[in-house]
Each structure stands twice: as structure tokens, then as C-alpha cells.
Write an enzyme that holds these catalytic residues in place. Structure first.
Site, PDB file in Angstrom:
ATOM      1  N   SER A 198      -2.032 -54.014  10.078  1.00  0.00           N
ATOM      2  CA  SER A 198      -0.740 -53.344  10.000  1.00  0.00           C
ATOM      3  C   SER A 198      -0.400 -52.816  11.383  1.00  0.00           C
ATOM      4  O   SER A 198      -1.291 -52.644  12.225  1.00  0.00           O
ATOM      5  CB  SER A 198      -0.806 -52.183   8.997  1.00  0.00           C
ATOM      6  OG  SER A 198       0.333 -51.342   9.099  1.00  0.00           O
ATOM      7  N   TYR A 254      -4.473 -44.659   5.220  1.00  0.00           N
ATOM      8  CA  TYR A 254      -4.024 -46.043   5.401  1.00  0.00           C
ATOM      9  C   TYR A 254      -4.271 -46.504   6.833  1.00  0.00           C
ATOM     10  O   TYR A 254      -4.824 -47.590   7.068  1.00  0.00           O
ATOM     11  CB  TYR A 254      -2.542 -46.139   5.053  1.00  0.00           C
ATOM     12  CG  TYR A 254      -1.952 -47.530   5.186  1.00  0.00           C
ATOM     13  CD1 TYR A 254      -2.192 -48.487   4.216  1.00  0.00           C
ATOM     14  CD2 TYR A 254      -1.161 -47.869   6.280  1.00  0.00           C
ATOM     15  CE1 TYR A 254      -1.646 -49.768   4.324  1.00  0.00           C
ATOM     16  CE2 TYR A 254      -0.615 -49.141   6.404  1.00  0.00           C
ATOM     17  CZ  TYR A 254      -0.854 -50.087   5.428  1.00  0.00           C
ATOM     18  OH  TYR A 254      -0.322 -51.349   5.543  1.00  0.00           O
TER      19      TYR A 254
END
Length: 210
Positions: A90, A103
Site C-alpha cells: 500500500s 494497517y
């Protein structure tokens, strides 16, 4: 005109991934491209993240990638004909924020694992790429856990609508994945904002912090 082998698998479960790999290797000697894509989201700061949240997201986002590599890469090495590993990270894998503490932690780890694995697999002719998509319009905004002040129906509706308006679809990410494999890129940001964050972090880390 092609055969497809599909299984429903919990990537966080070692036994599931072992059985899946055995089923695949009963059909082919080794895969040419391994893509570890399964992932979940968790919005919230560290102080609002529970240990259960940590176990959940680490199990899927990080251990899922480890399991995929563990059960598929050795066969690629033994076959001796190269290949490529794609680990979906990401933009949060190099650009952390307090709103995505857990995350970002898992995605930083995926980028680090990918870089280490890339170094190890060079002698075997196997490339490794960490894909860092950015803001992509998928169901992750609907399924992510939210914690702390962000855990409201209004905030979730805002996220879903923001991603919908951005309208950068997964099919565009797929095209970039193919390019990254062809060019054997180590880290591959995809969307414009992912590229912006990547360049900012590399060349102006002080500005990034501000």
C-alpha cells in the site's frame, strides 16, 4: 479455453495455505507468478487499537503474505526457471499516519519482506515486487474495521463515497502489476497520489512529517 483451479482459503491459516499449495502443485510443478493480494483495513490510532485487532490484521496482511511465499516460492526455486512474486502492499507501506497505525505497520512489513526476498531470489532469476496501489475503489472501505473517533456510520459513509468519487478501479491496478512484472520493479506505486507520497517520502522526509 483455460483450466482454472479455485479454492476458498483463509490466508492467515497455515493449514489452509498448505492444502491450497498442495492442490496447486498437484497440477503444476510451480507457479510462474505468485500474487499475494488478500488484505484487510483498519482505521484508527494505536491507542484505540485492541490486541484482537492487531492479531486479526497481522494475521491476514502480513502472515498471509508470509504463508503465500513460504508454500509457493520454494517450488519456484526448485523448478529453476525463474518467475515473479507480487506482494500487494500500500502507499501506507511507506507513508504512515496515525489514522492507520496498525494497517501501515503491516504494509511497511510487506514492503520490507518484499525487498529482503527480492535480494535473496536474485540468484534464482525470480523477481519480487511490492505493489503500492493508493486510493483504489474497492470494497475495503465497507469491510475495514474503524476504531476510536472514526468509528461512526458517518465516517464510513464518507470513506465509501470518497473512494467512489475517486473512481480509480482495480483493473487499472492490474495493468500496472503487469508492467511492474515486465520491468522487474522492486516497489511499484500505482495511482498519482501513491506516486506523490512515494517521491515526497524519498526526497523530502521532513516535509512529509509536517
Amino acid at each position: 479455453g483455460h483450466d482454472v483451479l479455485a479454492r476458498r482459503v483463509d490466508v492467515a491459516a497455515e493449514a489452509d495455505m498448505r492444502a491450497f499449495a498442495e492442490a496447486v502443485h498437484a497440477e503444476v510443478e510451480a507457479v510462474d507468478v505468485l500474487m499475494n493480494n488478500a488484505g484487510v483495513g483498519l482505521g484508527g490510532g494505536f491507542l484505540h487499537t485492541t490486541l484482537d485487532d492487531w492479531r486479526w490484521i497481522v494475521g491476514i496482511n502480513l502472515c498471509g503474505v508470509v504463508h503465500g511465499c513460504h508454500f509457493f516460492v520454494p517450488a519456484m526455486v526448485r523448478r529453476g526457471r525463474g518467475g515473479h512474486v507480487v506482494n500487494v502492499a500500500s502507499a501506507a507501506g511507506y507513508f504512515a499516519s496515525s489514522a492507520l497505525a496498525a494497517y501501515a505497520t503491516t504494509k511497511f512489513a510487506v514492503v520490507g519482506l518484499s525487498e529482503a526476498l527480492r535480494d535473496e531470489l536474485v540468484p534464482h532469476g525470480i523477481g519480487v515486487t511490492a505493489i503500492c496501489p493508493g486510493i483504489i475503489n474497492t470494497a475495503i472501505t465497507q469491510t475495514s474495521r474503524l476504531r476510536g473517533p472514526d468509528d461512526t456510520p458517518e465516517q464510513r459513509a464518507y470513506l465509501v463515497e470518497a473512494y467512489r468519487r475517486r473512481n480509480y478501479g482495480p483493473e487499472r491496478v492490474a495493468a500496472h502489476v503487469l508492467k511492474a512484472i515486465q520491468r522487474n520493479r522492486a516497489v511499484a506505486p500505482v495511482s498519482p497520489e501513491a506516486w506523490g507520497m512515494y517521491l515526497l517520502k524519498r526526497f523530502a522526509p521532513g516535509l512529509t512529517a509536517r
